[in-house]
Scaffold this motif. Structure first.
Motif, PDB file in Angstrom:
ATOM      1  N   ARG A  17       0.825  -1.214   0.000  1.00  0.00           N
ATOM      2  CA  ARG A  17       0.000   0.000   0.000  1.00  0.00           C
ATOM      3  C   ARG A  17       0.854   1.257   0.000  1.00  0.00           C
ATOM      4  O   ARG A  17       1.783   1.380   0.786  1.00  0.00           O
ATOM      5  CB  ARG A  17      -0.930   0.027   1.229  1.00  0.00           C
ATOM      6  CG  ARG A  17      -1.912   1.206   1.200  1.00  0.00           C
ATOM      7  CD  ARG A  17      -2.124   1.793   2.565  1.00  0.00           C
ATOM      8  NE  ARG A  17      -0.891   2.161   3.229  1.00  0.00           N
ATOM      9  CZ  ARG A  17      -0.226   3.305   3.022  1.00  0.00           C
ATOM     10  NH1 ARG A  17      -0.695   4.208   2.192  1.00  0.00           N
ATOM     11  NH2 ARG A  17       0.929   3.553   3.649  1.00  0.00           N
ATOM     12  N   ARG A  18       0.585   2.153  -0.911  1.00  0.00           N
ATOM     13  CA  ARG A  18       1.226   3.464  -0.957  1.00  0.00           C
ATOM     14  C   ARG A  18       0.160   4.523  -1.192  1.00  0.00           C
ATOM     15  O   ARG A  18      -0.916   4.217  -1.673  1.00  0.00           O
ATOM     16  CB  ARG A  18       2.217   3.546  -2.144  1.00  0.00           C
ATOM     17  CG  ARG A  18       3.422   2.648  -2.077  1.00  0.00           C
ATOM     18  CD  ARG A  18       4.309   2.877  -0.890  1.00  0.00           C
ATOM     19  NE  ARG A  18       4.642   4.257  -0.591  1.00  0.00           N
ATOM     20  CZ  ARG A  18       5.662   4.929  -1.107  1.00  0.00           C
ATOM     21  NH1 ARG A  18       6.456   4.342  -1.962  1.00  0.00           N
ATOM     22  NH2 ARG A  18       5.891   6.184  -0.751  1.00  0.00           N
ATOM     23  N   SER A  19       0.468   5.763  -0.889  1.00  0.00           N
ATOM     24  CA  SER A  19      -0.415   6.852  -1.276  1.00  0.00           C
ATOM     25  C   SER A  19      -0.244   7.093  -2.766  1.00  0.00           C
ATOM     26  O   SER A  19       0.884   7.310  -3.231  1.00  0.00           O
ATOM     27  CB  SER A  19      -0.066   8.117  -0.495  1.00  0.00           C
ATOM     28  OG  SER A  19      -0.368   7.927   0.858  1.00  0.00           O
ATOM     29  N   ARG A  21      -1.010   9.299  -6.157  1.00  0.00           N
ATOM     30  CA  ARG A  21      -1.344  10.694  -6.476  1.00  0.00           C
ATOM     31  C   ARG A  21      -1.503  10.930  -7.979  1.00  0.00           C
ATOM     32  O   ARG A  21      -1.574  12.057  -8.414  1.00  0.00           O
ATOM     33  CB  ARG A  21      -0.287  11.631  -5.873  1.00  0.00           C
ATOM     34  CG  ARG A  21      -0.240  11.524  -4.345  1.00  0.00           C
ATOM     35  CD  ARG A  21       0.712  12.505  -3.697  1.00  0.00           C
ATOM     36  NE  ARG A  21       0.633  12.436  -2.251  1.00  0.00           N
ATOM     37  CZ  ARG A  21       1.355  11.627  -1.477  1.00  0.00           C
ATOM     38  NH1 ARG A  21       2.228  10.800  -2.031  1.00  0.00           N
ATOM     39  NH2 ARG A  21       1.205  11.632  -0.171  1.00  0.00           N
ATOM     40  N   MET A 131      -8.287   1.283   2.712  1.00  0.00           N
ATOM     41  CA  MET A 131      -7.066   1.431   1.915  1.00  0.00           C
ATOM     42  C   MET A 131      -6.400   0.087   1.629  1.00  0.00           C
ATOM     43  O   MET A 131      -5.886  -0.137   0.533  1.00  0.00           O
ATOM     44  CB  MET A 131      -6.118   2.416   2.606  1.00  0.00           C
ATOM     45  CG  MET A 131      -6.686   3.829   2.563  1.00  0.00           C
ATOM     46  SD  MET A 131      -5.569   5.105   3.125  1.00  0.00           S
ATOM     47  CE  MET A 131      -5.761   4.982   4.888  1.00  0.00           C
ATOM     48  N   THR A 141      -5.163   4.578  -3.352  1.00  0.00           N
ATOM     49  CA  THR A 141      -5.881   5.467  -2.428  1.00  0.00           C
ATOM     50  C   THR A 141      -4.916   6.529  -1.919  1.00  0.00           C
ATOM     51  O   THR A 141      -3.691   6.359  -1.977  1.00  0.00           O
ATOM     52  CB  THR A 141      -6.418   4.701  -1.190  1.00  0.00           C
ATOM     53  OG1 THR A 141      -5.312   4.054  -0.545  1.00  0.00           O
ATOM     54  CG2 THR A 141      -7.483   3.695  -1.546  1.00  0.00           C
ATOM     55  N   CYS A 142      -5.476   7.605  -1.388  1.00  0.00           N
ATOM     56  CA  CYS A 142      -4.661   8.579  -0.655  1.00  0.00           C
ATOM     57  C   CYS A 142      -5.564   9.304   0.338  1.00  0.00           C
ATOM     58  O   CYS A 142      -6.682   9.711  -0.013  1.00  0.00           O
ATOM     59  CB  CYS A 142      -4.021   9.585  -1.621  1.00  0.00           C
ATOM     60  SG  CYS A 142      -2.815  10.691  -0.831  1.00  0.00           S
ATOM     61  N   VAL A 143      -5.098   9.434   1.557  1.00  0.00           N
ATOM     62  CA  VAL A 143      -5.813  10.252   2.553  1.00  0.00           C
ATOM     63  C   VAL A 143      -5.599  11.712   2.172  1.00  0.00           C
ATOM     64  O   VAL A 143      -4.471  12.109   1.855  1.00  0.00           O
ATOM     65  CB  VAL A 143      -5.226  10.033   3.971  1.00  0.00           C
ATOM     66  CG1 VAL A 143      -5.919  10.939   4.976  1.00  0.00           C
ATOM     67  CG2 VAL A 143      -5.322   8.579   4.395  1.00  0.00           C
ATOM     68  N   ILE A 172     -10.784  10.081   1.693  1.00  0.00           N
ATOM     69  CA  ILE A 172      -9.871   9.161   0.992  1.00  0.00           C
ATOM     70  C   ILE A 172     -10.228   9.120  -0.495  1.00  0.00           C
ATOM     71  O   ILE A 172     -11.371   8.795  -0.839  1.00  0.00           O
ATOM     72  CB  ILE A 172      -9.969   7.737   1.578  1.00  0.00           C
ATOM     73  CG1 ILE A 172      -9.607   7.759   3.058  1.00  0.00           C
ATOM     74  CG2 ILE A 172      -9.057   6.763   0.826  1.00  0.00           C
ATOM     75  CD1 ILE A 172      -9.806   6.431   3.746  1.00  0.00           C
TER      76      ILE A 172
END
Ligand SMILES: Cc1cc2nc3c(=O)[nH]c(=O)nc-3n(C[C@H](O)[C@H](O)[C@H](O)COP(=O)(O)O)c2cc1C
Length: 201
Positions: A17-19, A21, A131, A141-143, A172
């Motif tokens: 899992r990574r953010s 963008r 996520m 996903t990204c918060v 999210i």
């Protein structure tokens, strides 16, 4: 609900899992959203309050408008909290083209009933479930914490059908990644103490 067959183990998913963008234009469908929400509500919840509720936004124009509202309010809050001195640059929030939601097709707002004693913890646990489930299904996903000051304004909440007694806790974004995702780098865990009982105890 029929659940998707995923190849990854839970630990592989945690590591992967990574953010994200950068997103592809392809929107995620309702079935996928339902699976993510099903994962969310399986999170641990203090004194079984289940204080969460969700808003799903897939309207690109609305997301752009919410992004434009978010940028100046986040900058003001960052200034007020002295975050400019944190070593992180917030210059991008002055760029009219910057979309705080990264042009993702879907935004899930996890809202919490503020009277529940641990609603923040409960909502963040639900956020991590979303996520990880998304990651296992090949989604990114990204918060978007920077959107919170603008999202929690009374008029915006009314527009989004969020009752007064709920606060937006975790925005999210979710979508199909348009990037190569590499595993996160982290410092090793800091262990302050290891206290084990001796055999004689
Ligand atoms: C509470 C919270 C708020 C965050 N807000 C933002 C945000 O507004 N914009 C953004 O791009 N990333 C945001 N992030 C993502 C972090 O920047 C990211 O998790 C961190 O850099 C570690 O990278 P990784 O998620 O890829 O492991 C947020 C993360 C958390 C936990």
């Amino acid at each position: 609900m029929s659940l998707p067959k995923v190849e990854m183990t839970i630990f592989e998913t945690i590591l992967a899992r990574r953010s994200v963008r950068r997103y592809k234009a392809r929107k995620i469908d309702r079935t996928t959203i339902n699976i993510l929400l099903e994962a969310a509500v399986r999170a641990p919840t203090a004194i079984h309050q289940e204080p969460w509720a969700f808003v799903i936004i897939q309207d690109k124009q609305l997301l752009r408008k919410l992004s434009d509202q978010a940028k100046p309010l986040f900058l003001a809050e960052a200034r007020q909290r002295g975050l400019e001195h944190s070593g992180h640059s917030f210059e991008i929030f002055n760029d009219p083209d910057f979309n705080v939601y990264y042009d993702a097709g879907t935004l899930i707002l996890i809202c919490g009933r503020a009277s529940a004693p641990f609603y923040l913890a409960d909502c963040w646990l639900a956020a991590e479930n979303i996520m990880l489930a998304a990651c296992a299904m090949g989604l990114g996903t990204c918060v978007i914490g920077s959107a919170l000051p603008a999202l929690n304004i009374a008029e915006t909440k009314t527009q989004l059908n969020i009752p007064e007694n709920f606060l937006i806790v975790a925005p999210i974004v979710v979508g199909y990644p348009d990037d190569v995702i590499t595993p996160a780098l982290r410092k090793p865990p800091v262990i302050l103490a290891t206290l084990a009982a001796t055999l004689n105890d």
